[in-house]
Structures are given as C-alpha cells and as structure tokens.
Motif scaffolding. Structure first.
Motif, PDB file in Angstrom:
ATOM      1  N   UNK A 147       0.826  -1.218   0.000  1.00  0.00           N
ATOM      2  CA  UNK A 147       0.000   0.000   0.000  1.00  0.00           C
ATOM      3  C   UNK A 147       0.852   1.257   0.000  1.00  0.00           C
ATOM      4  N   UNK A 148       2.116   1.104   0.398  1.00  0.00           N
ATOM      5  CA  UNK A 148       3.046   2.233   0.428  1.00  0.00           C
ATOM      6  C   UNK A 148       4.110   2.139  -0.664  1.00  0.00           C
ATOM      7  N   UNK A 149       3.890   1.266  -1.642  1.00  0.00           N
ATOM      8  CA  UNK A 149       4.812   1.148  -2.763  1.00  0.00           C
ATOM      9  C   UNK A 149       6.087   0.388  -2.459  1.00  0.00           C
ATOM     10  N   UNK A 150       6.060  -0.459  -1.425  1.00  0.00           N
ATOM     11  CA  UNK A 150       7.242  -1.240  -1.031  1.00  0.00           C
ATOM     12  C   UNK A 150       7.051  -2.709  -1.372  1.00  0.00           C
ATOM     13  N   UNK A 151       8.127  -3.355  -1.807  1.00  0.00           N
ATOM     14  CA  UNK A 151       8.137  -4.790  -2.046  1.00  0.00           C
ATOM     15  C   UNK A 151       9.207  -5.412  -1.170  1.00  0.00           C
ATOM     16  N   UNK A 152       9.093  -6.713  -0.912  1.00  0.00           N
ATOM     17  CA  UNK A 152       9.992  -7.320   0.071  1.00  0.00           C
ATOM     18  C   UNK A 152      11.473  -7.118  -0.223  1.00  0.00           C
ATOM     19  N   UNK A 153      11.939  -7.088  -1.503  1.00  0.00           N
ATOM     20  CA  UNK A 153      13.376  -6.844  -1.697  1.00  0.00           C
ATOM     21  C   UNK A 153      13.848  -5.499  -1.127  1.00  0.00           C
TER      22      UNK A 153
END
Length: 175
Positions: A147-153
């Motif tokens: 939702x905040x534009x973050x992905x696990x990498x």
C-alpha cells in the motif's frame, strides 16, 4: 468475480502510494475484494494487495489454510483490511523468508516486527483491531507494505539472502 493480472516488480504502479478508501461498503469495493480473493486463490498466495492488481486503493486480503508455497505456515483466517494501520508491539524483530506474487520465483530473508497490532475497516465498514504474531504478523506487514509502494526486496538487510525458490530449497534454506 475474476482472476486479474498480477503486476510484477518493475511495473511503476507497484511503487505508488495507494489512496484511502472512502466508503468500504461501496459496490466497487465489494467487486475489488472478490477479484482479490479469486486472484489470490488462483495464484496460491497467502495475501494480495489491491495495488498488485493495478488498483491504487488501501485494500488487502490475506489468509491460508494449506498453501503449497508456504507448506509449514500455520492457518490464518481469511481477512480483508481496508485502510489498515500497523503498530509494532515490543521491539522484537525476526528474520523470515518471504516470497511475493509480484516477485515470482524469488524469496528473500526479510526482517519484520514479531508482534503487531493492526486496525482497519472490514467490508461492512466496521472497525477491526487484532494483535498478531509470527507468520500472521509477517503476512500483514508484507501486504500493507504494498500500500506504500514497497516490495519485500526493499526490506532486505543482506542482498545475499535473496534467491530463486528452487535453489534455496535445494540448499535446504527453505522448505
């Protein structure tokens, strides 16, 4: 209603901050939730966020009974969160292997809060407040990151702890 395309790492829409939902009971939100549910099930996901299917709204779904991608994960009841907020409880963070439908074929060791409280609205517009630990807490944090534009990498502390699922399994690092 429909299995939707899941956006993959590199699509700029995954990096946008999602907008809050005004009316969680709106028919368009019910249709979105149905599409999220169908898409998550078809892809054997533990969770899915609206931005992953190209809808920039603060809606996530998660839950598993048995999942071939996470064979050792405990069951988590299916849950829909609208406009969620996460509060860490305590200072403990743990490292765990995560994958993502938007980063297919890869897993990474990601630090997450071990104990959290999340609050949100459900699809009826009722307030939800839950404390979660372990895998449940990890899944919620992972989905809310979308939702905040973050992905696990983005959360990796050590880029050497990122690899293809098959190789990590062969090395005995993940089940």
């Amino acid at each position: 209603m429909a299995v939707r395309e899941v956006l993959r790492l590199g699509d700029p829409r995954l990096r946008e901050v999602a907008s809050p939902v005004g009316d969680p009971t709106a028919p368009a939100i019910a249709a979105l939730i149905s599409d999220l549910r169908d898409t998550m099930a078809a892809r054997h996901g533990a969770g899915l966020a609206a931005p992953q299917i190209g809808v920039p709204l603060r809606v996530v779904i998660f839950g598993i009974t048995r999942n071939p991608r996470y064979p050792e994960a405990p069951p988590i009841p299916e849950t829909v969160l609208i406009n969620p907020l996460i509060t860490p409880l305590g200072k403990g963070r743990g490292l765990g292997w995560e994958g993502c439908l938007s980063v297919p074929g890869l897993r990474g060791a990601v630090p997450r809060w071990e104990h959290i409280r999340y609050t949100a609205l459900d699809p009826r517009g009722c307030r939800v407040e839950v404390e979660a630990e372990g895998f449940h807490a990890r899944v919620v944090q992972h989905e809310c990151d979308h939702l905040d534009g973050l992905l696990f990498p983005d959360r990796l502390e050590d880029p050497r702890q990122l690899g293809y699922t098959e190789e990590l399994q062969a090395a005995g690092l993940i089940p």
